[in-house]
Scaffold this motif. Structure first.
Motif, PDB file in Angstrom:
ATOM      1  N   PHE A 151      43.545  41.592  38.954  1.00 46.93           N
ATOM      2  CA  PHE A 151      44.426  42.704  38.215  1.00 46.93           C
ATOM      3  C   PHE A 151      43.527  44.145  38.570  1.00 46.93           C
ATOM      4  CE2 PHE A 151      45.788  45.159  34.622  1.00 46.93           C
ATOM      5  CZ  PHE A 151      46.834  45.086  34.489  1.00 46.93           C
ATOM      6  N   VAL A 152      44.235  45.139  38.934  1.00 41.03           N
ATOM      7  CA  VAL A 152      43.827  46.383  39.695  1.00 41.03           C
ATOM      8  C   VAL A 152      44.623  47.555  38.646  1.00 41.03           C
ATOM      9  CG1 VAL A 152      43.316  47.661  41.220  1.00 41.03           C
ATOM     10  CG2 VAL A 152      43.437  45.161  41.710  1.00 41.03           C
ATOM     11  N   ARG A 153      43.738  48.593  38.439  1.00 40.69           N
ATOM     12  CA  ARG A 153      44.289  49.814  38.024  1.00 40.69           C
ATOM     13  C   ARG A 153      44.057  50.809  38.486  1.00 40.69           C
ATOM     14  NH1 ARG A 153      43.308  49.338  31.974  1.00 40.69           N
ATOM     15  NH2 ARG A 153      45.223  47.683  31.867  1.00 40.69           N
ATOM     16  N   LYS A 154      44.667  51.660  38.823  1.00 36.66           N
ATOM     17  CA  LYS A 154      44.411  52.970  39.381  1.00 36.66           C
ATOM     18  C   LYS A 154      45.272  54.237  38.662  1.00 36.66           C
ATOM     19  CE  LYS A 154      44.001  55.875  43.618  1.00 36.66           C
ATOM     20  NZ  LYS A 154      44.687  56.293  44.620  1.00 36.66           N
TER      21      LYS A 154
ATOM     22  N   GLY B  79      37.579  32.816  46.735  1.00 32.41           N
ATOM     23  CA  GLY B  79      36.404  33.023  47.663  1.00 32.41           C
ATOM     24  C   GLY B  79      36.725  34.182  48.850  1.00 32.41           C
ATOM     25  N   SER B  80      37.971  34.546  48.854  1.00 30.84           N
ATOM     26  CA  SER B  80      38.241  35.385  49.871  1.00 30.84           C
ATOM     27  C   SER B  80      37.823  36.923  49.425  1.00 30.84           C
ATOM     28  CB  SER B  80      39.764  35.560  50.194  1.00 30.84           C
ATOM     29  OG  SER B  80      40.475  35.599  49.107  1.00 30.84           O
ATOM     30  N   GLU B  81      37.235  37.867  50.298  1.00 32.90           N
ATOM     31  CA  GLU B  81      36.869  39.123  50.053  1.00 32.90           C
ATOM     32  C   GLU B  81      38.110  40.039  49.866  1.00 32.90           C
ATOM     33  OE1 GLU B  81      33.264  40.150  51.892  1.00 32.90           O
ATOM     34  OE2 GLU B  81      32.719  37.771  51.767  1.00 32.90           O
ATOM     35  N   VAL B  82      38.126  41.104  48.721  1.00 29.33           N
ATOM     36  CA  VAL B  82      39.061  42.221  48.755  1.00 29.33           C
ATOM     37  C   VAL B  82      38.378  43.356  48.753  1.00 29.33           C
ATOM     38  CG1 VAL B  82      41.298  40.813  48.431  1.00 29.33           C
ATOM     39  CG2 VAL B  82      39.596  41.434  46.543  1.00 29.33           C
ATOM     40  N   TYR B  83      38.817  44.476  49.259  1.00 28.22           N
ATOM     41  CA  TYR B  83      38.221  45.805  49.052  1.00 28.22           C
ATOM     42  C   TYR B  83      39.388  46.636  48.901  1.00 28.22           C
ATOM     43  CZ  TYR B  83      34.098  43.355  51.194  1.00 28.22           C
ATOM     44  OH  TYR B  83      33.293  42.405  51.627  1.00 28.22           O
ATOM     45  N   PHE B  84      38.956  47.574  47.963  1.00 27.26           N
ATOM     46  CA  PHE B  84      39.924  48.638  47.567  1.00 27.26           C
ATOM     47  C   PHE B  84      39.572  50.003  47.836  1.00 27.26           C
ATOM     48  CE2 PHE B  84      40.916  44.990  44.963  1.00 27.26           C
ATOM     49  CZ  PHE B  84      42.147  44.921  44.883  1.00 27.26           C
ATOM     50  N   GLU B  85      40.570  50.946  47.907  1.00 22.81           N
ATOM     51  CA  GLU B  85      39.958  52.264  48.132  1.00 22.81           C
ATOM     52  C   GLU B  85      39.245  52.737  46.403  1.00 22.81           C
ATOM     53  OE1 GLU B  85      42.602  55.153  46.917  1.00 22.81           O
ATOM     54  OE2 GLU B  85      44.232  53.949  46.568  1.00 22.81           O
ATOM     55  N   SER B  86      38.586  53.675  46.785  1.00 27.63           N
ATOM     56  CA  SER B  86      37.384  54.105  45.521  1.00 27.63           C
ATOM     57  C   SER B  86      38.031  54.299  44.282  1.00 27.63           C
ATOM     58  CB  SER B  86      36.777  55.066  45.973  1.00 27.63           C
ATOM     59  OG  SER B  86      37.109  56.160  46.159  1.00 27.63           O
TER      60      SER B  86
ATOM     61  N   ALA C   7      40.703  53.030  42.930  1.00 25.33           N
ATOM     62  CA  ALA C   7      41.267  51.774  42.331  1.00 25.33           C
ATOM     63  C   ALA C   7      40.234  51.001  41.545  1.00 25.33           C
ATOM     64  CB  ALA C   7      41.853  50.894  43.400  1.00 25.33           C
ATOM     65  N   LYS C   8      40.378  50.331  40.421  1.00 26.89           N
ATOM     66  CA  LYS C   8      39.353  49.519  39.765  1.00 26.89           C
ATOM     67  C   LYS C   8      39.762  48.306  39.518  1.00 26.89           C
ATOM     68  CE  LYS C   8      36.267  50.397  35.864  1.00 26.89           C
ATOM     69  NZ  LYS C   8      36.624  49.174  34.844  1.00 26.89           N
ATOM     70  N   ILE C   9      38.932  47.334  39.831  1.00 25.40           N
ATOM     71  CA  ILE C   9      39.344  45.867  39.564  1.00 25.40           C
ATOM     72  C   ILE C   9      39.020  45.728  38.045  1.00 25.40           C
ATOM     73  CG2 ILE C   9      38.865  43.461  39.999  1.00 25.40           C
ATOM     74  CD1 ILE C   9      38.057  44.342  42.741  1.00 25.40           C
TER      75      ILE C   9
ATOM     76  N   GLY D  80      45.806  54.691  35.483  1.00 25.77           N
ATOM     77  CA  GLY D  80      46.821  54.127  34.823  1.00 25.77           C
ATOM     78  C   GLY D  80      47.896  53.237  35.344  1.00 25.77           C
ATOM     79  N   VAL D  81      47.957  53.374  36.460  1.00 32.33           N
ATOM     80  CA  VAL D  81      49.233  52.369  37.140  1.00 32.33           C
ATOM     81  C   VAL D  81      48.555  50.937  37.330  1.00 32.33           C
ATOM     82  CG1 VAL D  81      50.821  52.076  38.959  1.00 32.33           C
ATOM     83  CG2 VAL D  81      50.073  54.574  38.192  1.00 32.33           C
ATOM     84  N   SER D  82      49.038  50.173  36.912  1.00 31.57           N
ATOM     85  CA  SER D  82      48.383  48.639  37.141  1.00 31.57           C
ATOM     86  C   SER D  82      49.038  48.004  37.928  1.00 31.57           C
ATOM     87  CB  SER D  82      48.019  48.264  35.876  1.00 31.57           C
ATOM     88  OG  SER D  82      49.293  48.284  35.045  1.00 31.57           O
ATOM     89  N   THR D  83      48.497  46.891  38.735  1.00 31.60           N
ATOM     90  CA  THR D  83      49.218  45.838  39.580  1.00 31.60           C
ATOM     91  C   THR D  83      48.372  44.496  39.435  1.00 31.60           C
ATOM     92  OG1 THR D  83      50.221  45.351  41.520  1.00 31.60           O
ATOM     93  CG2 THR D  83      48.152  46.576  41.885  1.00 31.60           C
ATOM     94  N   CYS D  84      48.951  43.617  39.811  1.00 32.30           N
ATOM     95  CA  CYS D  84      48.200  42.072  40.049  1.00 32.30           C
ATOM     96  C   CYS D  84      48.590  41.551  40.976  1.00 32.30           C
ATOM     97  CB  CYS D  84      48.161  41.440  38.860  1.00 32.30           C
ATOM     98  SG  CYS D  84      49.799  40.503  38.457  1.00 32.30           S
ATOM     99  N   PHE D  85      47.628  40.760  41.770  1.00 34.45           N
ATOM    100  CA  PHE D  85      48.021  39.738  42.646  1.00 34.45           C
ATOM    101  C   PHE D  85      47.292  38.481  42.864  1.00 34.45           C
ATOM    102  CE2 PHE D  85      45.548  43.336  44.533  1.00 34.45           C
ATOM    103  CZ  PHE D  85      44.320  42.633  44.850  1.00 34.45           C
ATOM    104  N   LEU D  86      47.608  37.610  43.454  1.00 37.67           N
ATOM    105  CA  LEU D  86      46.950  36.446  43.758  1.00 37.67           C
ATOM    106  C   LEU D  86      46.294  36.183  45.085  1.00 37.67           C
ATOM    107  CD1 LEU D  86      49.519  33.829  42.022  1.00 37.67           C
ATOM    108  CD2 LEU D  86      47.182  34.343  40.942  1.00 37.67           C
ATOM    109  N   VAL D  87      45.137  35.803  45.110  1.00 41.92           N
ATOM    110  CA  VAL D  87      44.455  35.776  46.600  1.00 41.92           C
ATOM    111  C   VAL D  87      43.847  34.336  46.514  1.00 41.92           C
ATOM    112  CG1 VAL D  87      43.934  38.259  46.950  1.00 41.92           C
ATOM    113  CG2 VAL D  87      42.363  36.927  45.917  1.00 41.92           C
ATOM    114  N   SER D  88      43.649  33.633  47.613  1.00 40.52           N
ATOM    115  CA  SER D  88      43.084  32.326  47.549  1.00 40.52           C
ATOM    116  C   SER D  88      41.437  32.680  47.584  1.00 40.52           C
ATOM    117  CB  SER D  88      43.206  31.652  49.155  1.00 40.52           C
ATOM    118  OG  SER D  88      42.765  32.499  50.072  1.00 40.52           O
TER     119      SER D  88
END
Lengths: 215, 227
Positions: free
Chosen positions: A164-167, A179-186, A188-190, A169-177
């Motif tokens: 679940f990520v927010r930037k 153990g996989s690594e995900v990186y975001f722009e600075s 965005a906040k997990i 005040g705008v929020s979104t969510c997603f599913l990943v398999s």
């Protein structure tokens, strides 16, 4: 993952006091997932390692529960595949598995269902946890419910994480398999990363033990 | 599995058949099965090739059988030759013929009176292996593990012949891990267990034991330590 997080098979047996026979029996019964057996070559040849925190928690769990439940029951409880549990609305309310707020949110989003499948209960349970923890508001809960309902089945019982990520005040969510690594722009906040298999275990224990009755 | 409304698949001639759900599958001819098979009894005394996985209560192969997938069953008996492209999970496995598995084999009981090659882990509660020809497996794990050479006279006669054809009565394995272990005529890199007994004819690099360790005079153990 660096080496500090791993524990060798030998160390594991020493710390927990279990035998090779038990370990292999549990592996055979799928009480310990295949992907936790990490093979590495050392100076003595091939050795098997485990993720330390996970395996210690799992072994302790099995040791504490194996007197009450058969290994097959345990396997059923610990496997990430949804069990064939179906509960009615009243039962969920009565057994206090999720809060009423999340339950109502689910009903408002998808309409009332006569019987709730394990997956539906799981979705509500996930959202419930996040709402109670104060990570999300109701509107965001709705997004997560929709995402889970639409996409969780595509993982086919494989382990996955909910992010679940927010930037701004705008929020979104997603599913990943898992153990996989995900990186975001600075910017965005997990807000939360949840392991669905972990939640499933929690929920199953709650369902089996019955949960505390609602006052 | 309910056997109602299900038909038998009987292959006594030469031909191909579709996979699917059956009551019993009996192959005595030459038969290709295209797809996964689910049945109660699977018997092959002819030659068959299954292009998929088999799920059955009991499987008996007394002919030649190739399986291009997994095997899931309660009881598996190999009297002829069985070749599995993936893994096997069963409750009881008995081998009197030749058996090859390309992945892991999981079973409660594993009894071998023939030859086998397992390219993965052999994981069983009770493992009882009599060596007749060369047996090969990457790893063995279980509760009690017993490997010995068959000493009946009939096979002694063939021993020399087998050795000239470079098929000595030996077990070749990387690691053996279990609680009670007795092995003889085995080449292993590492043997780890609670009670370990190494019989004659063995070549072991390292033995790690917890309670007890015994070694035959005719065994070759490079290094052993108590842990």
């Amino acid at each position: 993952m660096d080496n500090n997080d791993l524990i060798s098979k030998k160390e594991l047996l020493e710390i927990t006091g279990i035998s090779y026979g038990q370990l292999y029996r549990w592996k055979r019964k799928n009480l310990i997932p295949e992907e936790w057996f990490i093979r590495k070559s050392t100076f003595t040849g091939q050795e098997t390692f485990f993720p330390k925190a996970k395996i210690l928690e799992r072994v302790n769990k099995i040791l504490s529960m194996k007197d009450d439940l058969s290994l097959d029951d345990l396997a059923n409880m610990l496997s990430p595949n949804p069990s064939e549990i179906v509960l009615s609305l009243d039962e969920i309310k009565k057994r206090n598995i999720v809060s009423l707020i999340s339950l109502e949110l689910y009903i408002k989003t998808f309409g009332e269902e006569k019987e709730f499948s394990f997956n539906s209960i799981l979705y509500i349970y996930i959202v419930d946890e996040m709402i109670i923890a104060g990570d999300i508001n109701l509107e965001e809960g709705k997004i997560i419910l929709e995402t889970l309902k639409e996409n969780y089945n595509k993982f086919n019982g494989k382990n996955c994480d909910l992010l679940f990520v927010r930037k701004f005040g705008v929020s979104t969510c997603f599913l990943v398999s898992s153990g996989s690594e995900v990186y975001f722009e600075s910017g965005a906040k997990i807000i939360k990363r949840l392991n669905v298999a972990g939640i499933i275990e929690e929920l199953k224990i709650k369902l089996v033990n019955g949960g505390e009755p609602n006052e | 599995m309910s056997s109602e409304n299900l038909n038998d698949l009987i292959g006594s001639g030469v031909g191909d058949s579709a996979g699917g759900k059956y009551r019993n599958v009996i192959i005595s001819g030459v038969m290709g099965v295209k797809g996964d098979v689910e049945c109660t009894d699977f018997k092959c005394s002819g030659v068959s090739k299954v292009d998929g996985s088999i799920k059955a209560d009991s499987i008996l192969v007394s002919g030649v059988n190739n399986v291009n997938g997994d095997i899931k069953c309660k009881e598996l008996t190999v009297e002829g030759s069985l070749n599995v492209a993936h893994g096997v999970s069963a409750e009881k496995v008995q081998i009197y013929g030749v058996f090859k598995v390309n992945d892991d084999l999981n079973s409660e009981i594993f009894i071998s009176r023939g030859g086998f090659t397992i390219n993965g882990l052999l994981n069983a509660e009770n493992i009882d292996i009599r060596l007749f020809v060369k047996c090969k497996v990457r790893e063995i794990g279980g509760q009690s593990i017993n490997v010995c050479r068959d000493n009946t006279n009939s096979i002694k006669f063939f021993e020399k012949i087998l050795e000239t054809f470079s098929m000595p009565q030996r077990l070749i394995v990387d690691t053996v891990e279990g609680d009670d272990i007795y092995i003889e005529y085995t080449n292993a890199k590492i043997v780890r267990g609670k009670n370990v007994k190494i019989g004659p004819g063995s070549n072991i690099d390292i033995v790690e034991y917890k309670d007890k360790f015994e070694k035959d005079d005719n065994a070759n153990v490079k290094e052993f330590k108590k842990i």
